[in-house]
Design a protein around this motif. Structure first.
Motif, mmCIF file in Angstrom:
data_model
loop_
_atom_site.group_PDB
_atom_site.id
_atom_site.type_symbol
_atom_site.label_atom_id
_atom_site.label_comp_id
_atom_site.label_asym_id
_atom_site.label_seq_id
_atom_site.Cartn_x
_atom_site.Cartn_y
_atom_site.Cartn_z
ATOM 1 N N GLU A 27 -55.373 41.683 33.467
ATOM 2 C CA GLU A 27 -54.987 41.253 34.807
ATOM 3 C C GLU A 27 -54.264 42.373 35.555
ATOM 4 O O GLU A 27 -53.378 43.027 35.015
ATOM 5 C CB GLU A 27 -54.066 40.045 34.671
ATOM 6 C CG GLU A 27 -53.744 39.360 35.946
ATOM 7 C CD GLU A 27 -52.918 38.114 35.699
ATOM 8 O OE1 GLU A 27 -53.508 37.070 35.370
ATOM 9 O OE2 GLU A 27 -51.687 38.197 35.809
ATOM 10 N N ASP B 255 -64.948 34.841 41.495
ATOM 11 C CA ASP B 255 -64.116 34.153 40.497
ATOM 12 C C ASP B 255 -63.068 35.067 39.872
ATOM 13 O O ASP B 255 -62.078 34.584 39.336
ATOM 14 C CB ASP B 255 -64.989 33.582 39.377
ATOM 15 C CG ASP B 255 -65.880 32.449 39.859
ATOM 16 O OD1 ASP B 255 -65.529 31.801 40.864
ATOM 17 O OD2 ASP B 255 -66.930 32.225 39.225
ATOM 18 N N GLN C 98 -57.972 36.230 42.615
ATOM 19 C CA GLN C 98 -57.170 35.087 43.032
ATOM 20 C C GLN C 98 -56.063 35.559 43.965
ATOM 21 O O GLN C 98 -55.537 36.667 43.810
ATOM 22 C CB GLN C 98 -56.536 34.398 41.821
ATOM 23 C CG GLN C 98 -57.542 33.780 40.897
ATOM 24 C CD GLN C 98 -56.872 33.213 39.667
ATOM 25 O OE1 GLN C 98 -55.787 33.620 39.281
ATOM 26 N NE2 GLN C 98 -57.531 32.262 39.040
ATOM 27 N N CYS D 133 -52.321 35.656 45.601
ATOM 28 C CA CYS D 133 -50.935 35.575 45.127
ATOM 29 C C CYS D 133 -50.099 34.859 46.175
ATOM 30 O O CYS D 133 -50.532 34.702 47.315
ATOM 31 C CB CYS D 133 -50.366 36.979 44.908
ATOM 32 S SG CYS D 133 -51.087 37.857 43.527
ATOM 33 N N VAL E 51 -53.395 40.388 45.665
ATOM 34 C CA VAL E 51 -54.353 39.553 44.946
ATOM 35 C C VAL E 51 -54.282 39.926 43.469
ATOM 36 O O VAL E 51 -53.815 41.010 43.116
ATOM 37 C CB VAL E 51 -55.809 39.730 45.449
ATOM 38 C CG1 VAL E 51 -55.954 39.261 46.886
ATOM 39 C CG2 VAL E 51 -56.304 41.152 45.274
ATOM 40 N N HIS F 295 -58.926 39.799 37.646
ATOM 41 C CA HIS F 295 -59.114 39.633 36.201
ATOM 42 C C HIS F 295 -60.244 40.562 35.775
ATOM 43 O O HIS F 295 -61.356 40.457 36.278
ATOM 44 C CB HIS F 295 -59.446 38.180 35.855
ATOM 45 C CG HIS F 295 -58.342 37.248 36.213
ATOM 46 N ND1 HIS F 295 -57.253 37.055 35.403
ATOM 47 C CD2 HIS F 295 -58.130 36.486 37.305
ATOM 48 C CE1 HIS F 295 -56.420 36.203 35.985
ATOM 49 N NE2 HIS F 295 -56.938 35.843 37.142
#
Length: 98
Positions: free
Chosen positions: A40, A61, A64, A66, A72, A75
């Motif tokens: 991450e 996907d 993500q 924050c 952001v 992953h």
């Protein structure tokens, strides 16, 4: 993640720091990347950049939002994720270099 760090170390605009909180990269004194886990990375894109990229980021996907709208989380599980991280790191650099 070692591959990502090795690649980013070679970028002349970035300065690596190994802190108690983990590895970070900064451009012109502003932290733009934080390695926050085994797979991450937090990327400081800025709110305007996230707004521009939002249609694409929402479909991804691996990315993500924050709480801080300037950041952001990416992953990184496979080679295409690394390419995405490097592309977003490039955007982050451009956002922080006037």
């Amino acid at each position: 993640m070692a591959r990502a760090v090795a690649e980013l170390r070679s970028w002349p605009a970035l300065v690596l720091s190994d802190t108690r909180r983990g590895v970070t990269f900064a451009v012109r004194g502003t932290e733009i990347l934080r390695l926050t886990g085994a797979d991450e990375v937090q990327v400081r894109l800025t709110a305007p950049a996230i707004d521009r990229l939002e249609p694409y980021l929402l479909d991804c996907d691996q990315v993500q939002a924050c709480r801080d709208r300037a950041w952001v989380v990416v992953h990184v599980d496979a080679a295409p994720d690394l390419e995405l991280l490097l592309a977003l790191a490039s955007v982050a650099i451009k956002e922080h270099v006037a």
